[in-house]
Design a protein around this motif. Sequence first.
Motif, PDB file in Angstrom:
ATOM      1  N   ARG A 148       0.907  -1.361  -0.350  1.00 18.03           N
ATOM      2  CA  ARG A 148      -0.490   0.262  -0.253  1.00 18.03           C
ATOM      3  C   ARG A 148       0.564   1.191  -0.142  1.00 18.03           C
ATOM      4  NH1 ARG A 148      -3.074  -3.031   3.839  1.00 18.03           N
ATOM      5  NH2 ARG A 148      -2.130  -1.290   5.039  1.00 18.03           N
ATOM      6  N   LEU A 149       1.587   1.234   1.497  1.00 18.17           N
ATOM      7  CA  LEU A 149       3.066   2.301   0.764  1.00 18.17           C
ATOM      8  C   LEU A 149       3.436   3.029  -0.034  1.00 18.17           C
ATOM      9  CD1 LEU A 149       4.637   1.797   4.433  1.00 18.17           C
ATOM     10  CD2 LEU A 149       2.812   3.807   3.861  1.00 18.17           C
ATOM     11  N   ASN A 150       4.327   1.593  -1.175  1.00 15.68           N
ATOM     12  CA  ASN A 150       4.354   1.893  -2.471  1.00 15.68           C
ATOM     13  C   ASN A 150       2.897   2.379  -3.400  1.00 15.68           C
ATOM     14  OD1 ASN A 150       7.304   1.307  -2.642  1.00 15.68           O
ATOM     15  ND2 ASN A 150       7.025  -0.935  -2.050  1.00 15.68           N
ATOM     16  N   MET A 151       2.057   1.672  -3.499  1.00 18.73           N
ATOM     17  CA  MET A 151       1.232   2.015  -4.539  1.00 18.73           C
ATOM     18  C   MET A 151       0.882   3.681  -4.001  1.00 18.73           C
ATOM     19  SD  MET A 151      -2.981   1.820  -4.927  1.00 18.73           S
ATOM     20  CE  MET A 151      -2.688   1.755  -3.037  1.00 18.73           C
ATOM     21  N   VAL A 152       0.945   4.294  -2.741  1.00 19.01           N
ATOM     22  CA  VAL A 152       0.364   5.480  -2.934  1.00 19.01           C
ATOM     23  C   VAL A 152       1.457   6.401  -3.309  1.00 19.01           C
ATOM     24  CG1 VAL A 152       0.241   6.976  -1.135  1.00 19.01           C
ATOM     25  CG2 VAL A 152      -1.288   4.794  -0.793  1.00 19.01           C
ATOM     26  N   ALA A 153       2.539   5.521  -2.991  1.00 21.17           N
ATOM     27  CA  ALA A 153       3.893   6.765  -3.097  1.00 21.17           C
ATOM     28  C   ALA A 153       3.892   7.048  -4.570  1.00 21.17           C
ATOM     29  CB  ALA A 153       5.312   6.524  -2.908  1.00 21.17           C
ATOM     30  N   LYS A 154       2.967   5.456  -5.899  1.00 14.43           N
ATOM     31  CA  LYS A 154       3.373   5.876  -7.530  1.00 14.43           C
ATOM     32  C   LYS A 154       2.698   6.161  -7.533  1.00 14.43           C
ATOM     33  CE  LYS A 154       6.887   2.269  -6.914  1.00 14.43           C
ATOM     34  NZ  LYS A 154       7.540   0.980  -7.124  1.00 14.43           N
ATOM     35  N   THR A 155       1.408   6.463  -7.176  1.00 16.94           N
ATOM     36  CA  THR A 155      -0.058   6.549  -8.092  1.00 16.94           C
ATOM     37  C   THR A 155      -0.547   7.709  -7.821  1.00 16.94           C
ATOM     38  OG1 THR A 155      -0.561   4.119  -7.643  1.00 16.94           O
ATOM     39  CG2 THR A 155      -2.562   5.136  -8.506  1.00 16.94           C
ATOM     40  N   SER A 156      -1.177   8.713  -8.869  1.00 15.55           N
ATOM     41  CA  SER A 156      -1.455  10.261  -8.496  1.00 15.55           C
ATOM     42  C   SER A 156      -2.414   9.477  -8.055  1.00 15.55           C
ATOM     43  CB  SER A 156      -2.023  10.885 -10.372  1.00 15.55           C
ATOM     44  OG  SER A 156      -0.612  10.628 -10.740  1.00 15.55           O
ATOM     45  N   PHE A 157      -3.921  10.567  -7.060  1.00 13.68           N
ATOM     46  CA  PHE A 157      -4.162  11.035  -5.824  1.00 13.68           C
ATOM     47  C   PHE A 157      -5.421  11.107  -7.158  1.00 13.68           C
ATOM     48  CE2 PHE A 157      -2.788  11.828  -1.713  1.00 13.68           C
ATOM     49  CZ  PHE A 157      -1.825  11.045  -2.103  1.00 13.68           C
ATOM     50  N   LYS A 158      -6.658  11.018  -7.012  1.00 10.39           N
ATOM     51  CA  LYS A 158      -7.482  11.491  -7.338  1.00 10.39           C
ATOM     52  C   LYS A 158      -8.873  11.744  -6.850  1.00 10.39           C
ATOM     53  CE  LYS A 158     -12.624   9.834  -9.314  1.00 10.39           C
ATOM     54  NZ  LYS A 158     -13.255   8.201  -9.226  1.00 10.39           N
ATOM     55  N   ARG A 159      -9.204  13.607  -7.384  1.00  9.41           N
ATOM     56  CA  ARG A 159      -9.635  14.311  -6.734  1.00  9.41           C
ATOM     57  C   ARG A 159     -11.609  14.630  -6.795  1.00  9.41           C
ATOM     58  NH1 ARG A 159      -4.567  15.214  -6.772  1.00  9.41           N
ATOM     59  NH2 ARG A 159      -3.371  17.160  -6.047  1.00  9.41           N
ATOM     60  N   VAL A 160     -12.248  14.279  -6.128  1.00  7.15           N
ATOM     61  CA  VAL A 160     -13.541  14.773  -5.696  1.00  7.15           C
ATOM     62  C   VAL A 160     -14.242  16.300  -5.462  1.00  7.15           C
ATOM     63  CG1 VAL A 160     -15.502  13.529  -4.796  1.00  7.15           C
ATOM     64  CG2 VAL A 160     -13.667  12.027  -5.895  1.00  7.15           C
TER      65      VAL A 160
END
Length: 101
Positions: free
Chosen positions: A37-49
């Motif tokens: 999960r930490l690696n995914m958060v570090a590499k993935t752009s955040f979606k905005r709502v």
Amino acid sequence: MNCAEAYVKYMCKWLMDKCGDDMELMDKNVDEGCTKRLNMVAKTSFKRVTYTEAIERLEKAVAQGKVVFDNKVEWGIDLASEHERFVYSSTSKHLQEMVSW
């Protein structure tokens, strides 16, 4: 929002870079999948709502009887933690969906 995203990503990467052995131990003994999960958060752009979109999703869920909240859902009122959790869990495939004002 960009600053908050950059900081969260930085901290996740820093944690894995500087404390990788400790995180592997945590993954094995405390929270399986935490390093993934930490690696995914570090590499993935955040979606905005947008705030308005979040309120619309919440109002629709309440009207359909899918959920009952302790806190009132109404445009102009701050989102409670229960609202944020619902928006995230019911609409996002990604861990890092954030509500943008």
